[in-house]
Enzyme design. Structure first.
Site, short mmCIF file in Angstrom:
data_model
loop_
_atom_site.label_atom_id
_atom_site.label_comp_id
_atom_site.label_asym_id
_atom_site.label_seq_id
_atom_site.Cartn_x
_atom_site.Cartn_y
_atom_site.Cartn_z
N ARG A 147 0.86 -1.19 0.00
CA ARG A 147 0.00 0.00 0.00
C ARG A 147 0.90 1.23 0.00
NH1 ARG A 147 -1.90 3.84 4.07
NH2 ARG A 147 0.18 4.25 3.35
N LYS A 165 12.48 7.38 3.38
CA LYS A 165 12.22 7.65 4.81
C LYS A 165 13.52 7.72 5.58
CE LYS A 165 8.11 8.25 6.34
NZ LYS A 165 6.74 7.84 6.57
N GLU A 236 6.21 0.29 7.41
CA GLU A 236 5.80 1.39 6.53
C GLU A 236 5.00 0.88 5.35
OE1 GLU A 236 6.89 4.59 7.30
OE2 GLU A 236 5.71 5.32 5.64
N ASP A 259 4.58 4.01 11.12
CA ASP A 259 4.49 5.45 10.92
C ASP A 259 3.14 5.87 10.33
OD1 ASP A 259 5.71 8.05 11.12
OD2 ASP A 259 5.68 8.06 8.94
N ALA A 293 -12.01 5.78 7.60
CA ALA A 293 -11.85 4.99 8.83
C ALA A 293 -10.79 3.92 8.64
CB ALA A 293 -13.20 4.38 9.22
N GLY A 294 -9.73 4.30 7.93
CA GLY A 294 -8.63 3.36 7.69
C GLY A 294 -7.54 3.49 8.71
N ALA A 296 -4.82 5.44 8.89
CA ALA A 296 -4.39 6.78 9.30
C ALA A 296 -5.39 7.36 10.31
CB ALA A 296 -4.25 7.68 8.08
P1 NAD Z 1 -7.01 3.21 4.14
O1 NAD Z 1 -7.18 2.62 2.81
O2 NAD Z 1 -6.63 2.35 5.29
O3 NAD Z 1 -8.40 3.97 4.56
C1 NAD Z 1 -9.17 4.78 3.71
C2 NAD Z 1 -10.52 5.02 4.38
O4 NAD Z 1 -11.22 6.03 3.66
C3 NAD Z 1 -11.46 3.81 4.41
O5 NAD Z 1 -12.10 3.75 5.66
C4 NAD Z 1 -12.52 4.12 3.33
O6 NAD Z 1 -13.80 3.58 3.62
C5 NAD Z 1 -12.57 5.62 3.42
N1 NAD Z 1 -13.03 6.26 2.20
C6 NAD Z 1 -12.57 6.09 0.94
N2 NAD Z 1 -13.27 6.87 0.08
C7 NAD Z 1 -14.18 7.53 0.82
C8 NAD Z 1 -15.19 8.47 0.53
N3 NAD Z 1 -15.40 8.89 -0.71
N4 NAD Z 1 -15.95 8.94 1.54
C9 NAD Z 1 -15.74 8.53 2.80
N5 NAD Z 1 -14.79 7.65 3.16
C10 NAD Z 1 -14.02 7.15 2.17
O7 NAD Z 1 -5.96 4.39 3.96
P2 NAD Z 1 -5.10 5.13 5.10
O8 NAD Z 1 -3.81 4.43 5.32
O9 NAD Z 1 -5.95 5.37 6.29
O10 NAD Z 1 -4.76 6.50 4.35
C11 NAD Z 1 -5.78 7.39 3.97
C12 NAD Z 1 -5.16 8.66 3.43
O11 NAD Z 1 -4.44 9.32 4.47
C13 NAD Z 1 -4.17 8.45 2.28
O12 NAD Z 1 -4.45 9.34 1.22
C14 NAD Z 1 -2.84 8.81 2.87
O13 NAD Z 1 -2.00 9.44 1.92
C15 NAD Z 1 -3.22 9.78 3.97
N6 NAD Z 1 -2.21 9.85 5.02
C16 NAD Z 1 -1.74 11.09 5.37
C17 NAD Z 1 -0.75 11.21 6.32
C18 NAD Z 1 -0.29 12.60 6.72
O14 NAD Z 1 -0.81 13.55 6.24
N7 NAD Z 1 0.63 12.78 7.59
C19 NAD Z 1 -0.21 10.08 6.90
C20 NAD Z 1 -0.71 8.81 6.55
C21 NAD Z 1 -1.72 8.71 5.59
#
Ligand code: NAD
Length: 537
Positions: A147, A165, A236, A259, A293-294, A296
């Site tokens: 991922r 990183k 990661e 992270d 709700a993933g 992050a």
């Molecule tokens: P993930 O795939 O584990 O989770 C994504 C979540 O978003 C799921 O719960 C999904 O149901 C939901 N989702 C998707 N499309 C949607 C929509 N249209 N409406 C509502 N909910 C929706 O991914 P993750 O690891 O949690 O990462 C999510 C995002 O956070 C990524 O884009 C990542 O780049 C970003 N992120 C940012 C930082 C930072 O800013 N420091 C750090 C880590 C991740």
């Protein structure tokens, strides 16, 4: 490092090469006379030359390749360039350019950096680890490439992530380059396009799964504990369920963290702490809603539970402050499609859509971590404004093109009231004659300092308290100027100082919690400062 090698070997060993920076005396002693042009350049002049080369390139991916070659050729110069121009270089060696570099990894590959493990190495990981030339590794970043950022399964092409990183660990917190180890757990890929690419460099099979997968990770972890017992392992860009399972398996046993889950949490929490200085709300009174709700979003919420508890709330009270909306609407207990990490936040409430949820729950803070661009619409921002004088809106999804809304939209739609931060950088925004500098909740604010603090204190594990400490320390380092400009984070140009402060606070906390292998020294901060790699000749 003491220079023992001679002649051509010196010029081709990136960790000791200074190229035209070698002095007359060094050229004489090392047998370099005649091998370099006459002029002796200071490192500052070399930095200028590199920067003009970078700026001449037409594409960021070419800039990435230039920097990667420089890292091989002259490590000190690479780090000097990165540190002196951190705001310009970080997006090239890390997100967003690293995403492109990973997609093209097998096509732009030049020199191998890092360590690869495949299912064919089962039973031999300890043995092949001895092929790595260093004896004192302190920070390992490992991915299985499933991922990568928001880009999905890139297989072994994901190796760009651990490499990038670790470059940030060295640039931002001064971790010695030879104490860093990038690792690719290459268990295959389910990405057909990659499997069909004749240039693909990884293990060309479908992904290993289930028990076979987890036992290979276990063999790796055991091998590391044996050969590098002081090393911190950073997980990661694993697929969310695997990321949680690995964190659950190892977080109370070895020095490790994830992270994407915990680093993101610390940096987001820090932003929320800082926002209360603008909203004048008490942190312990906040209601926070997540879109997505993933890993992050859940990681942030888990740390916020600890943060609320540290302010006197019970765990149950803390969880009730935190609400999730995912692609199917509000996360509530009646839903049958929830993942295990969602369950603690599935409250007894009616199933609502996003807008209804905002109106009903009335959050002070809205945090997007969906990977779905445009999900913070004008309506969403306006509804947040209807219930808050200063709505706090974080659009954390990366890269920039995936942000839930842009900085400009947040300021415009809220008539300049929103307190905004993002995952990827946005430039300044001028709205109604006021200049806003939106803050970037970049994980690089915290993970290098946490890593540095942990390895100096030789922490045995990394409990939530250390992430909480990092978040509080970072929030306290945001000054009034930052806040006046609408920024919830200090400037990245201060990152070495920030990392030193975070490392010191994290190490202090680790000693206080009695989870270290060594005793606390009197002059902790000086010891940490003295350790930090400083790329000068
Ligand atoms: P993930 O795939 O584990 O989770 C994504 C979540 O978003 C799921 O719960 C999904 O149901 C939901 N989702 C998707 N499309 C949607 C929509 N249209 N409406 C509502 N909910 C929706 O991914 P993750 O690891 O949690 O990462 C999510 C995002 O956070 C990524 O884009 C990542 O780049 C970003 N992120 C940012 C930082 C930072 O800013 N420091 C750090 C880590 C991740």
């Amino acid at each position: 490092m003491e220079i023992k090698k001679k002649n051509f070997e010196v010029l081709h060993n990136g960790s000791i090469n200074k190229s035209v920076g070698f002095t007359k005396k060094e050229r004489e002693a090392l047998g370099l006379r005649g091998l370099l042009p006459y002029s002796i350049a200071s490192i500052e002049i070399q930095v200028k030359r590199v920067m003009s080369g970078i700026r001449r390139k037409a594409y960021d991916i070419e800039r990435y390749i230039l920097l990667s070659s420089l890292q091989d050729r002259n490590e000190k110069l690479f780090y000097k360039v990165t540190i002196d121009h951190i705001e310009e270089i970080m997006p090239l060696i890390y997100t967003p350019t690293v995403g492109q570099a990973c997609k093209e990894f097998s096509h732009i590959f030049r020199r191998s950096k890092g360590f690869y493990i495949t299912p064919e190495d089962r039973g031999d990981i300890s043995t092949i680890l001895n092929n790595w030339p260093e004896n004192d590794i302190r920070i390992i970043v490992i991915t299985d490439g499933q991922r990568i950022l928001g880009l999905g399964d890139l297989g072994a092409n994901g190796m760009g992530i651990p490499i990038g990183k670790l470059a940030l660990y060295t640039a931002c917190a001064g971790i010695l380059p030879h104490q860093c180890l990038p690792v690719m757990l290459d268990v295959g890929t389910n990405n057909e396009e990659i499997l069909n690419d004749e240039m693909y460099l990884g293990y060309p099979h479908k992904r290993l799964q289930g028990e076979d997968y987890f036992s290979l990770v276990e063999e790796f972890v055991q091998a590391i504990q044996k050969k590098y017992p002081k090393a911190l392992i950073q997980f990661e860009d694993f697929l969310t369920p695997n990321a949680y399972k690995l964190l659950h398996n190892y977080k109370d046993k070895i020095l490790c963290f994830n992270d994407d889950i915990q680093g993101t949490a610390a940096v987001a929490l820090s932003g929320v702490y800082a926002s209360t200085r603008l909203t004048k709300l008490k942190f312990s009174d906040l209601r926070i809603m997540f879109l997505g709700a993933g890993s992050a979003a859940t990681g942030i919420a888990d740390l916020m539970v600890a943060a609320f508890q540290s302010e006197g709330l019970t765990e149950d009270e803390a969880r009730k402050r935190l609400w999730f909306v995912d692609i199917d609407g509000l996360v509530v207990s009646s839903r049958t499609n929830l993942m295990p990490h969602n369950l603690p936040y599935a409250h007894d409430a009616n199933q609502l859509n996003f807008i209804e949820a905002i109106d009903t729950i009335q959050p002070h803070v809205l945090i997007g971590a969906t990977g779905a661009p445009g999900t913070f619409t004008e309506t969403v921002v306006k509804h947040m404004c209807a219930i808050n004088e200063k709505p706090v809106i974080f659009a954390l999804s990366n890269p920039t093109s995936r942000a839930e809304c842009t900085a400009e939209q947040a300021y415009q739609w809220s008539d300049g009231k929103a307190i905004f931060a993002s995952g990827s950088p946005f430039g300044k925004v001028i709205y109604k004659n006021k200049v806003f500098y939106p803050g970037q909740g970049n994980n690089a604010y915290v993970f290098p300092g946490i890593g540095l603090g942990c390895i100096i204190a030789e922490a045995k594990i990394i409990p939530d308290d250390l992430f909480l400490t990092a978040a509080k320390t970072l929030a306290n380092l945001v000054d009034e100027n930052n806040l006046t400009e609408g920024a919830l984070y200090p400037k990245l140009t201060q990152i070495r100082m920030l990392s030193l402060e975070i490392a010191t606070a994290v190490a202090e906390k680790a000693y206080e919690l009695k989870i270290t292998k060594n005793e606390k020294p009197d002059n902790l901060k000086q010891i940490i400062k003295a350790y930090m790699y400083d790329p000068c000749y």
